[in-house]
Design a protein around this motif. Structure first.
Motif, PDB file in Angstrom:
ATOM      1  N   UNK A 181       0.835  -1.207   0.000  1.00  0.00           N
ATOM      2  CA  UNK A 181       0.000   0.000   0.000  1.00  0.00           C
ATOM      3  C   UNK A 181       0.868   1.254   0.000  1.00  0.00           C
ATOM      4  N   UNK A 182       1.947   1.222   0.750  1.00  0.00           N
ATOM      5  CA  UNK A 182       2.869   2.364   0.781  1.00  0.00           C
ATOM      6  C   UNK A 182       3.539   2.559  -0.582  1.00  0.00           C
ATOM      7  N   UNK A 183       3.913   1.443  -1.224  1.00  0.00           N
ATOM      8  CA  UNK A 183       4.520   1.511  -2.552  1.00  0.00           C
ATOM      9  C   UNK A 183       3.544   2.111  -3.556  1.00  0.00           C
ATOM     10  N   UNK A 184       2.282   1.681  -3.488  1.00  0.00           N
ATOM     11  CA  UNK A 184       1.251   2.200  -4.397  1.00  0.00           C
ATOM     12  C   UNK A 184       1.068   3.701  -4.190  1.00  0.00           C
ATOM     13  N   UNK A 185       0.960   4.125  -2.933  1.00  0.00           N
ATOM     14  CA  UNK A 185       0.761   5.551  -2.647  1.00  0.00           C
ATOM     15  C   UNK A 185       1.930   6.391  -3.166  1.00  0.00           C
ATOM     16  N   UNK A 186       3.136   5.886  -2.984  1.00  0.00           N
ATOM     17  CA  UNK A 186       4.315   6.610  -3.481  1.00  0.00           C
ATOM     18  C   UNK A 186       4.292   6.694  -5.000  1.00  0.00           C
ATOM     19  N   UNK A 187       3.937   5.591  -5.665  1.00  0.00           N
ATOM     20  CA  UNK A 187       3.868   5.550  -7.130  1.00  0.00           C
ATOM     21  C   UNK A 187       2.828   6.554  -7.637  1.00  0.00           C
ATOM     22  N   UNK A 188       1.673   6.578  -6.997  1.00  0.00           N
ATOM     23  CA  UNK A 188       0.596   7.486  -7.400  1.00  0.00           C
ATOM     24  C   UNK A 188       1.046   8.941  -7.286  1.00  0.00           C
ATOM     25  N   UNK A 189       1.755   9.255  -6.202  1.00  0.00           N
ATOM     26  CA  UNK A 189       2.248  10.620  -6.027  1.00  0.00           C
ATOM     27  C   UNK A 189       3.309  10.999  -7.040  1.00  0.00           C
ATOM     28  N   UNK A 190       4.272  10.103  -7.261  1.00  0.00           N
ATOM     29  CA  UNK A 190       5.376  10.391  -8.175  1.00  0.00           C
ATOM     30  C   UNK A 190       4.918  10.514  -9.618  1.00  0.00           C
ATOM     31  N   UNK A 191       3.926   9.696  -9.997  1.00  0.00           N
ATOM     32  CA  UNK A 191       3.472   9.672 -11.387  1.00  0.00           C
ATOM     33  C   UNK A 191       2.205  10.497 -11.627  1.00  0.00           C
ATOM     34  N   UNK A 192       1.789  11.214 -10.581  1.00  0.00           N
ATOM     35  CA  UNK A 192       0.636  12.116 -10.691  1.00  0.00           C
ATOM     36  C   UNK A 192      -0.587  11.403 -11.273  1.00  0.00           C
ATOM     37  N   UNK A 193      -1.022  10.373 -10.545  1.00  0.00           N
ATOM     38  CA  UNK A 193      -2.174   9.578 -10.946  1.00  0.00           C
ATOM     39  C   UNK A 193      -3.427  10.123 -10.264  1.00  0.00           C
ATOM     40  N   UNK A 194      -4.483  10.281 -11.018  1.00  0.00           N
ATOM     41  CA  UNK A 194      -5.741  10.792 -10.494  1.00  0.00           C
ATOM     42  C   UNK A 194      -6.470   9.717  -9.682  1.00  0.00           C
ATOM     43  N   UNK A 195      -7.036  10.128  -8.558  1.00  0.00           N
ATOM     44  CA  UNK A 195      -7.870   9.243  -7.746  1.00  0.00           C
ATOM     45  C   UNK A 195      -9.331   9.490  -8.128  1.00  0.00           C
TER      46      UNK A 195
END
Length: 200
Positions: free
Chosen positions: A14-28
């Motif tokens: 979950x931490x890896x996913x959150x970091x990836x989403x932030x770094x790659x600017x993924x929309x929630x």
């Protein structure tokens, strides 16, 4: 081939996913979504070519990247970035084990409101795909060949007799399982994306 994999650490994943989403600017999104696309279906190309919205964010994740980062996929020890072992050639038992691990990542993404393309699912998965993309076979073979001969090839089907046999077998399996489970099937990524957008 029997493989022994450690249990998934979903707190760390979950931490890896959150970091990836932030770094790659993924929309929630309000509702997460998983779209299955077979090998050579164009998911990586689609993700690379996304145009950011007014907030600089994109919608779609190529989930193969997260499977490696979360250790759902067996990767070559010490490879950086993680390079997958050819687990898709290891037989049904090994493939099934890996795909159940991928299912855990799929569910985490959906729970977080993320949209992703996957190449992994099983009929008993907790997180069934919201849509399935089955390209016309000749188009899929062409894309497999193009990907293999591009700088972006990092695993998956190869454009040879064995590679096409595996891709065709997986394709036939997917068509059957999608029908048995009443999954929505599209003949292009754009069709599946339009469907997911229509639910937003």
């Amino acid at each position: 081939m029997n493989i022994d994999l450690p249990p998934m650490d979903m707190e760390k994943a979950s931490e890896v996913i959150d970091k990836f989403v932030g770094e790659h600017k993924i929309k929630v999104h309000k509702k997460g979504a998983i779209v299955f696309v077979g090998s050579g279906g164009g998911k990586s190309t689609f993700c690379r070519n996304q145009k950011p919205d007014e907030n600089g964010k994109v919608d779609w994740i190529d989930e193969d990247l997260l499977y490696r980062l979360t250790n759902a996929h067996p990767c070559v020890p010490g490879s950086d970035p993680p390079k997958p072992e050819p687990w898709w050639t290891w037989g049904d038992e090994a493939i099934h084990k890996v795909e159940l691990r991928c299912d855990e990542v799929n569910k985490a993404l959906v729970d977080k409101g993320l949209w992703a393309f996957t190449t992994s699912f099983t009929p008993e998965a907790k997180c069934q795909p919201d849509a399935v993309v089955i390209l016309p076979w000749e188009e899929q073979k062409k894309r497999i060949t193009e990907k293999f001969n591009s700088p972006y090839y990092d695993g998956g089907a190869k454009p040879d007799e064995e590679g096409f046999r595996i891709a065709s077998s997986h394709r036939d399996w997917t068509i059957r399982v999608a029908k048995e489970n009443n999954l929505k099937v599209f003949d292009s990524i754009d069709g599946a994306v339009d469907y997911i957008n229509s639910r937003e």
